[in-house]
Design a protein around this motif. Structure first.
Motif, short mmCIF file in Angstrom:
data_model
loop_
_atom_site.label_atom_id
_atom_site.label_comp_id
_atom_site.label_asym_id
_atom_site.label_seq_id
_atom_site.Cartn_x
_atom_site.Cartn_y
_atom_site.Cartn_z
N THR A 196 0.82 -1.21 0.00
CA THR A 196 0.00 0.00 0.00
C THR A 196 0.86 1.25 0.00
O THR A 196 0.48 2.29 -0.56
N ILE A 197 2.02 1.17 0.62
CA ILE A 197 2.86 2.34 0.83
C ILE A 197 3.64 2.74 -0.42
O ILE A 197 3.77 3.94 -0.72
N LEU A 198 4.16 1.77 -1.16
CA LEU A 198 5.11 2.07 -2.23
C LEU A 198 4.60 3.05 -3.29
O LEU A 198 5.31 3.99 -3.65
N PRO A 199 3.38 2.87 -3.84
CA PRO A 199 2.94 3.82 -4.89
C PRO A 199 2.89 5.27 -4.42
O PRO A 199 3.49 6.14 -5.07
N PRO A 200 2.22 5.60 -3.29
CA PRO A 200 2.23 7.01 -2.87
C PRO A 200 3.61 7.48 -2.43
O PRO A 200 3.94 8.66 -2.56
N LEU A 201 4.45 6.56 -1.94
CA LEU A 201 5.80 6.94 -1.56
C LEU A 201 6.60 7.34 -2.80
O LEU A 201 7.36 8.31 -2.77
N GLY A 202 6.39 6.59 -3.89
CA GLY A 202 7.04 6.96 -5.14
C GLY A 202 6.57 8.30 -5.67
O GLY A 202 7.35 9.10 -6.19
N SER A 254 10.29 10.36 -16.05
CA SER A 254 10.96 9.06 -15.96
C SER A 254 10.64 8.37 -14.63
O SER A 254 10.33 7.17 -14.59
N LEU A 255 10.68 9.14 -13.55
CA LEU A 255 10.36 8.57 -12.23
C LEU A 255 8.89 8.19 -12.14
O LEU A 255 8.55 7.16 -11.54
N SER A 256 8.00 8.99 -12.73
CA SER A 256 6.57 8.67 -12.71
C SER A 256 6.29 7.37 -13.45
O SER A 256 5.49 6.53 -13.00
N LEU A 257 6.93 7.18 -14.59
CA LEU A 257 6.77 5.93 -15.35
C LEU A 257 7.31 4.74 -14.56
O LEU A 257 6.74 3.65 -14.59
N LEU A 258 8.42 4.96 -13.85
CA LEU A 258 8.97 3.89 -13.01
C LEU A 258 8.00 3.52 -11.90
O LEU A 258 7.81 2.33 -11.60
N VAL A 259 7.36 4.53 -11.29
CA VAL A 259 6.38 4.26 -10.24
C VAL A 259 5.19 3.50 -10.80
O VAL A 259 4.69 2.55 -10.17
N ARG A 264 2.19 -1.75 -11.33
CA ARG A 264 1.69 -2.88 -12.11
C ARG A 264 2.33 -4.19 -11.66
O ARG A 264 1.66 -5.23 -11.57
N VAL A 265 3.63 -4.15 -11.35
CA VAL A 265 4.31 -5.35 -10.89
C VAL A 265 3.73 -5.82 -9.56
O VAL A 265 3.46 -7.02 -9.37
N MET A 266 3.50 -4.89 -8.65
CA MET A 266 2.96 -5.25 -7.35
C MET A 266 1.52 -5.74 -7.45
O MET A 266 1.11 -6.67 -6.76
N ASP A 267 0.72 -5.11 -8.35
CA ASP A 267 -0.65 -5.59 -8.55
C ASP A 267 -0.67 -6.98 -9.13
O ASP A 267 -1.51 -7.81 -8.76
#
Length: 272
Positions: A196-202, A254-259, A264-267
């Motif tokens: 849950t944390i990683l996407p908003p953290l990115g 670039s960072l937004s695309l990485l996030v 998608r990987v986590m989902d």
């Protein structure tokens, strides 16, 4: 007879907004590599990229660690810790980042130097160390400290939401198996909260890259400050701020695309 299904090409699968961004990137890169004016400005500003990334990475690392501690206080069963952490979050989030940047740089920094000299007075008096000076407190570190404090309040809320999203039944089950509070958090709560944390953290990291431009108000030689100095000396405001925008857009997109890719990987892993 039905037509055979054809897999669309990669170009056809790309969204239009991304194609438009790629087109802008190609145009900007072409201008920088073929136009002497843009090339000169880019070479002048390229040194600021290192400072921008350095300030952002250190600030985000420290803010993440501090934010995690505050989030643990926010979810603590001890009322004093919970109230103190909540007070910190509400106060810090209520002050604009630029105002807080000035406050840290010109109010807190001299106070910290004075406190250090007071605490280290015996060592200073015996000649073991030299007294600290306000001028010796580099503005880069003042900016890092200010961004750390500001973003830690927002990151703390991200951690708190992720921790509270974990089902209480799993925590109670872990505790009933004899796990200590720390092991319960480390083995049960945090791995699940991380999803849950990683996407908003990115997303906060991307925002910090942009907000790091505020440190130019302290004279830190980042992209914005170098662009300001270059434009004021050459009067090429249009060209200079085109390059400034190009550099920031390259980093943030670039960072937004990485996030997005990490989401998608986590989902995909979660749905298995």
């Amino acid at each position: 007879m039905p037509r055979p299904h054809r897999n669309p090409s990669l170009l056809a699968r790309l969204p239009y907004w991304l194609l438009a961004i790629l087109l802008l990137f190609v145009i900007g890169l072409w201008a920088i590599t073929t136009n002497d004016t843009y090339s000169s400005i880019f070479n002048t500003l390229s040194g600021g990229v290192v400072t921008t990334l350095w300030v952002t990475l250190l600030s985000f690392l420290f803010a993440t660690l501090l934010g995690l501690l505050i989030a643990l206080g926010r979810t603590s069963g001890h009322r004093v810790l919970r109230e103190a952490a909540t007070f910190y979050v509400e106060i810090i989030r209520g002050v604009p980042i630029l105002v807080f940047l000035f406050y840290i740089a010109f109010v807190a920094a001299p106070a910290m130097v004075a406190a250090f000299n007071w605490l280290a007075a015996p060592l200073i008096g015996s000649g073991w160390i030299e007294p600290a000076t306000v001028r010796g407190f580099d503005f880069v570190w003042r900016a890092i400290f200010a961004l750390t404090v500001c973003y830690s309040a927002f990151i703390a809320e991200i951690f708190r939401a992720g921790i509270e999203a974990v089902d209480r039944g799993q925590i109670e089950a872990a505790r009933s198996l004899g796990l200590s509070r720390w092991n319960c958090f480390r083995l049960v709560v945090f791995p699940q909260a991380l999803r849950t944390i990683l996407p908003p953290l990115g997303n906060d990291f991307v925002s910090m890259v942009k907000d790091s431009a505020l440190v130019s108000a302290l004279g830190v030689q980042d992209i914005t400050q170098l662009g300001k100095l270059s434009a004021s000396s050459s009067f090429l405001f249009f060209e200079t701020y085109n390059v400034v925008a190009f550099l920031y857009l390259t980093m943030t997109i670039s960072l937004s695309l990485l996030v997005r890719w990490l989401e998608r990987v986590m989902d995909a892993r979660t749905s298995r």
